[in-house]
Write a protein that holds these residues in place. Sequence first.
Motif, mmCIF file in Angstrom:
data_model
loop_
_atom_site.group_PDB
_atom_site.id
_atom_site.type_symbol
_atom_site.label_atom_id
_atom_site.label_comp_id
_atom_site.label_asym_id
_atom_site.label_seq_id
_atom_site.Cartn_x
_atom_site.Cartn_y
_atom_site.Cartn_z
ATOM 1 N N ASN A 1 -51.924 -13.095 -5.441
ATOM 2 C CA ASN A 1 -52.714 -14.177 -4.756
ATOM 3 C C ASN A 1 -52.399 -15.900 -4.164
ATOM 4 O OD1 ASN A 1 -52.315 -15.574 -7.436
ATOM 5 N ND2 ASN A 1 -54.307 -16.679 -7.057
ATOM 6 N N GLY A 2 -50.881 -15.316 -4.504
ATOM 7 C CA GLY A 2 -50.546 -17.051 -3.883
ATOM 8 C C GLY A 2 -49.588 -17.179 -2.457
ATOM 9 N N LEU A 3 -49.378 -15.185 -2.172
ATOM 10 C CA LEU A 3 -49.026 -15.412 -0.850
ATOM 11 C C LEU A 3 -49.959 -15.658 1.116
ATOM 12 C CD1 LEU A 3 -47.487 -10.951 -1.949
ATOM 13 C CD2 LEU A 3 -46.616 -13.825 -1.882
ATOM 14 N N ALA A 4 -49.553 -15.669 1.592
ATOM 15 C CA ALA A 4 -50.514 -15.953 2.708
ATOM 16 C C ALA A 4 -51.440 -15.745 2.943
ATOM 17 C CB ALA A 4 -49.373 -16.348 4.386
ATOM 18 N N ASP A 5 -51.546 -14.146 2.866
ATOM 19 C CA ASP A 5 -52.596 -13.110 3.399
ATOM 20 C C ASP A 5 -52.416 -12.023 2.768
ATOM 21 O OD1 ASP A 5 -50.938 -11.862 5.587
ATOM 22 O OD2 ASP A 5 -52.022 -13.510 7.032
ATOM 23 N N ASP A 6 -53.373 -10.631 3.411
ATOM 24 C CA ASP A 6 -53.574 -9.569 2.288
ATOM 25 C C ASP A 6 -51.878 -8.722 3.344
ATOM 26 O OD1 ASP A 6 -55.421 -10.293 1.357
ATOM 27 O OD2 ASP A 6 -57.366 -9.078 2.249
ATOM 28 N N ALA B 1 -49.311 -9.880 4.146
ATOM 29 C CA ALA B 1 -47.787 -10.481 3.356
ATOM 30 C C ALA B 1 -48.000 -9.627 2.120
ATOM 31 C CB ALA B 1 -47.980 -11.533 2.693
ATOM 32 N N ARG C 1 -56.599 -8.619 -3.892
ATOM 33 C CA ARG C 1 -56.440 -9.172 -3.125
ATOM 34 C C ARG C 1 -55.313 -7.409 -2.914
ATOM 35 N NH1 ARG C 1 -53.161 -14.236 -0.970
ATOM 36 N NH2 ARG C 1 -54.944 -13.544 0.537
ATOM 37 N N ASN D 1 -41.532 -12.349 -3.728
ATOM 38 C CA ASN D 1 -40.265 -12.514 -2.829
ATOM 39 C C ASN D 1 -39.611 -10.787 -2.447
ATOM 40 O OD1 ASN D 1 -37.436 -12.782 -1.922
ATOM 41 N ND2 ASN D 1 -38.334 -14.439 -1.827
#
Length: 306
Positions: free
Chosen positions: A24-29, A31, A61, A274
């Motif tokens: 949930n820390g990623l920019a969007d779905d 990513a 997500r 990452n």
Amino acid sequence: MKFVDLGHSGLNASAVALGIMRINGLADDGAAQKVLETAVDNGINFFDNADMYGKGECEARFGRALSQSNIKREDILIQTKVGIRDHAYDFSKQHLIEAVDGSLQRLGVDYVDSLLLHRPDTLFEPEEVAGVFNELQNAGKVRQFGVSNMNPSQVELLQHSVQQKLIVNQLQFGIMHTGPVDAGLHVNMSDQRSVDHDGGILEYSRLHDMTIQAWSPFQYGFFEGVFIDNPKFAELNAELQKLADKYQATKNGIAVAWILRHPAKMQVIIGSMNQERIAQMAAGADIQLTHQEWYDVYLAAGNDLP
């Protein structure tokens, strides 16, 4: 990528699994979709979730990213964990049934391949949990069951009542979190490392064909930070780099290989979002450290032998 038959259940899972606690820390779905596809491209077929990660947003997500990806549901294994709610652990029938239904809805799937009870609920009734497991399995919502952060007596208490074999126990383990190993090496001693905090969980798991899933394998302490490239652990990082050079790998890969070198045949749950590091960690499954190299890393981490 090597594979592990989780608890001899027939679930053939990649030895390196991806945990989605930080998704949930990623920019969007989009990513998140790339992260899942990177994992699969590097041989990972197992994804670990929990209903309390991001208060459900991590599962949601993951579900959205999976539906948008080129990954087929039947080609992967999905696990989630339930039993934690605000300010309590809860293995009651009502909570577990509602939690599983909520997880399935957020994940966008009809079933999970394995369901774990996240942390021990001291008020749980084994017979009640047994009924829940039967209901979930008969409804086709859960295929296999396990636990997380339980000691041998707690596992035995639950296994005594449930019909299904508990196939995994998810425990924190890694180069900088070696308690189960320390106690086994310092038998008949009185130093700090001789204290067995976990009731012989490592040996118990091996005797009962219960796969240990190593969580937070790159953390030191309790989420105090990572040890890779951390100047606090210069000797350890030097040893990891030496082995990385020998095996044409990375320190991340060697840290994974160190866990998988143990004959307990553990599964490593990585949590990186990452893409480059995911590839590095997955590659560690193909490295076989020698007996001496395993001990060299153990000692470089600040441990000792009696």
